[in-house]
Design a protein around this motif. Structure first.
Motif, PDB file in Angstrom:
ATOM      1  N   HIS A 117      16.070  65.356  32.774  1.00  0.00           N
ATOM      2  CA  HIS A 117      15.428  65.565  34.078  1.00  0.00           C
ATOM      3  C   HIS A 117      15.630  64.328  34.958  1.00  0.00           C
ATOM      4  O   HIS A 117      15.853  63.226  34.447  1.00  0.00           O
ATOM      5  CB  HIS A 117      13.930  65.813  33.857  1.00  0.00           C
ATOM      6  CG  HIS A 117      13.247  66.474  35.000  1.00  0.00           C
ATOM      7  ND1 HIS A 117      13.272  67.831  35.199  1.00  0.00           N
ATOM      8  CD2 HIS A 117      12.510  65.966  36.017  1.00  0.00           C
ATOM      9  CE1 HIS A 117      12.577  68.133  36.281  1.00  0.00           C
ATOM     10  NE2 HIS A 117      12.106  67.005  36.798  1.00  0.00           N
ATOM     11  N   PRO A 118      15.527  64.480  36.291  1.00  0.00           N
ATOM     12  CA  PRO A 118      15.563  63.284  37.151  1.00  0.00           C
ATOM     13  C   PRO A 118      14.463  62.293  36.772  1.00  0.00           C
ATOM     14  O   PRO A 118      13.363  62.697  36.360  1.00  0.00           O
ATOM     15  CB  PRO A 118      15.331  63.861  38.559  1.00  0.00           C
ATOM     16  CG  PRO A 118      15.830  65.263  38.487  1.00  0.00           C
ATOM     17  CD  PRO A 118      15.503  65.717  37.094  1.00  0.00           C
ATOM     18  N   ASP A 119      14.770  61.005  36.901  1.00  0.00           N
ATOM     19  CA  ASP A 119      13.808  59.960  36.545  1.00  0.00           C
ATOM     20  C   ASP A 119      12.543  60.060  37.398  1.00  0.00           C
ATOM     21  O   ASP A 119      12.624  60.313  38.610  1.00  0.00           O
ATOM     22  CB  ASP A 119      14.414  58.574  36.772  1.00  0.00           C
ATOM     23  CG  ASP A 119      15.590  58.290  35.854  1.00  0.00           C
ATOM     24  OD1 ASP A 119      15.479  58.592  34.655  1.00  0.00           O
ATOM     25  OD2 ASP A 119      16.611  57.770  36.347  1.00  0.00           O
ATOM     26  N   HIS A 130      10.692  52.188  42.036  1.00  0.00           N
ATOM     27  CA  HIS A 130      11.857  52.140  41.167  1.00  0.00           C
ATOM     28  C   HIS A 130      11.804  53.297  40.169  1.00  0.00           C
ATOM     29  O   HIS A 130      10.720  53.761  39.789  1.00  0.00           O
ATOM     30  CB  HIS A 130      11.921  50.805  40.415  1.00  0.00           C
ATOM     31  CG  HIS A 130      10.773  50.591  39.479  1.00  0.00           C
ATOM     32  ND1 HIS A 130       9.571  50.050  39.874  1.00  0.00           N
ATOM     33  CD2 HIS A 130      10.626  50.869  38.153  1.00  0.00           C
ATOM     34  CE1 HIS A 130       8.745  49.984  38.852  1.00  0.00           C
ATOM     35  NE2 HIS A 130       9.351  50.489  37.789  1.00  0.00           N
ATOM     36  N   PRO A 131      12.981  53.780  39.729  1.00  0.00           N
ATOM     37  CA  PRO A 131      13.001  54.811  38.689  1.00  0.00           C
ATOM     38  C   PRO A 131      12.573  54.211  37.351  1.00  0.00           C
ATOM     39  O   PRO A 131      12.933  53.086  37.018  1.00  0.00           O
ATOM     40  CB  PRO A 131      14.482  55.244  38.655  1.00  0.00           C
ATOM     41  CG  PRO A 131      15.107  54.681  39.884  1.00  0.00           C
ATOM     42  CD  PRO A 131      14.327  53.459  40.235  1.00  0.00           C
ATOM     43  N   VAL A 132      11.812  54.970  36.587  1.00  0.00           N
ATOM     44  CA  VAL A 132      11.362  54.514  35.274  1.00  0.00           C
ATOM     45  C   VAL A 132      12.389  54.953  34.232  1.00  0.00           C
ATOM     46  O   VAL A 132      12.690  56.128  34.106  1.00  0.00           O
ATOM     47  CB  VAL A 132       9.981  55.093  34.916  1.00  0.00           C
ATOM     48  CG1 VAL A 132       9.542  54.607  33.539  1.00  0.00           C
ATOM     49  CG2 VAL A 132       8.951  54.717  35.976  1.00  0.00           C
ATOM     50  N   VAL A 136      18.251  52.417  30.860  1.00  0.00           N
ATOM     51  CA  VAL A 136      17.862  52.144  29.474  1.00  0.00           C
ATOM     52  C   VAL A 136      18.691  53.037  28.558  1.00  0.00           C
ATOM     53  O   VAL A 136      18.584  54.266  28.595  1.00  0.00           O
ATOM     54  CB  VAL A 136      16.354  52.426  29.255  1.00  0.00           C
ATOM     55  CG1 VAL A 136      15.987  52.184  27.794  1.00  0.00           C
ATOM     56  CG2 VAL A 136      15.518  51.549  30.187  1.00  0.00           C
ATOM     57  N   ASN A 137      19.535  52.431  27.746  1.00  0.00           N
ATOM     58  CA  ASN A 137      20.429  53.195  26.887  1.00  0.00           C
ATOM     59  C   ASN A 137      19.659  54.092  25.928  1.00  0.00           C
ATOM     60  O   ASN A 137      18.714  53.646  25.265  1.00  0.00           O
ATOM     61  CB  ASN A 137      21.333  52.251  26.079  1.00  0.00           C
ATOM     62  CG  ASN A 137      22.361  51.543  26.943  1.00  0.00           C
ATOM     63  OD1 ASN A 137      22.749  52.057  27.991  1.00  0.00           O
ATOM     64  ND2 ASN A 137      22.791  50.366  26.520  1.00  0.00           N
ATOM     65  N   ALA A 152      17.989  63.445  21.213  1.00  0.00           N
ATOM     66  CA  ALA A 152      16.557  63.467  21.478  1.00  0.00           C
ATOM     67  C   ALA A 152      16.200  62.361  22.465  1.00  0.00           C
ATOM     68  O   ALA A 152      16.833  61.304  22.488  1.00  0.00           O
ATOM     69  CB  ALA A 152      15.784  63.278  20.172  1.00  0.00           C
ATOM     70  N   PRO A 153      15.187  62.585  23.288  1.00  0.00           N
ATOM     71  CA  PRO A 153      14.798  61.543  24.244  1.00  0.00           C
ATOM     72  C   PRO A 153      14.112  60.376  23.555  1.00  0.00           C
ATOM     73  O   PRO A 153      13.531  60.520  22.481  1.00  0.00           O
ATOM     74  CB  PRO A 153      13.823  62.279  25.177  1.00  0.00           C
ATOM     75  CG  PRO A 153      13.237  63.345  24.315  1.00  0.00           C
ATOM     76  CD  PRO A 153      14.341  63.779  23.404  1.00  0.00           C
TER      77      PRO A 153
END
Length: 212
Positions: A117-119, A130-132, A136-137, A152-153
């Protein structure tokens, strides 16, 4: 199906805008509240448009609420994985998918997981928006319901202090186009969020929607 916007929640103020492209939509949200406290928030977007997508939302919304409530001591990635298994069992030949964000709140601590999904955006008081999780890899997982080898997230934890604002949205905002067919896009959304008034949640949201 639309959840009534919670009011009088300890520590949080919530505002919602819902403007589907057509009468029925695969975008939906839910809030999990108990003892006058915000425990979680869920926002998802089923692929496709119209009634077929809306029918999937009728199953997903109560499914996630039930699993979230039962697994309140489990990590969010485990909750999302359980939801995905239920969807696979329920719709083994379903040619659709959904992206989602799931948040859990405890005091000023926020847990956040993202499946394709969009940040979400975070505006800290006195700072910019700012996007959260951007950059972050391995943080953002793949959408749910896709019959492929999926990632998986991850789960991010951060603090939201008094005066901070969180913005959750679907790609309908990013895909909105003006008369010149230009997309509104993430850059404009972040700018509008950063310029929104710091009064009530409704005032901030109304400003953003006017910019869109």
């Amino acid at each position: 199906l639309l959840t009534e916007t919670p009011r009088g929640i300890a520590g949080w103020e919530i505002a919602v805008a819902f403007e589907p492209l057509r009468g029925a939509s695969g975008d939906l949200y839910d809030f999990y509240v108990s003892d006058n406290r915000l425990r979680g928030a869920f926002l998802f977007d089923v692929s496709g448009h119209g009634v077929s997508s809306a029918l999937i939302t009728m199953i997903v919304k109560p499914l996630v609420f039930r699993i979230f409530s039962r697994m309140r001591d489990r990590e969010l990635d485990g909750i999302i994985a359980r939801v995905n298994r239920h969807l696979e069992n329920e719709f083994p030949r379903l040619a659709t998918y959904l992206s989602c964000v799931l948040l859990r709140f405890s005091g000023n601590s926020v847990e956040y997981a993202n499946a394709g999904h969009p940040d979400i955006l975070h505006r800290e008081k006195g700072k910019g928006a700012h996007p959260v999780g951007a950059g972050v890899n391995g943080f953002r997982g793949e959408p749910l319901g896709v019959n492929i080898t999926r990632r998986a997230p991850g789960v991010i934890r951060f603090r939201a202090r008094k005066g901070d604002i969180l913005l959750l949205y679907t790609d309908g905002v990013l895909e909105a186009r003006n008369r010149q067919k230009e997309r509104f896009g993430e850059e404009r959304l972040i700018a509008a969020f950063g310029e929104a008034p710091g009064g009530t949640a409704r005032e901030a949201l109304d400003f953003i929607m006017e910019e869109v």
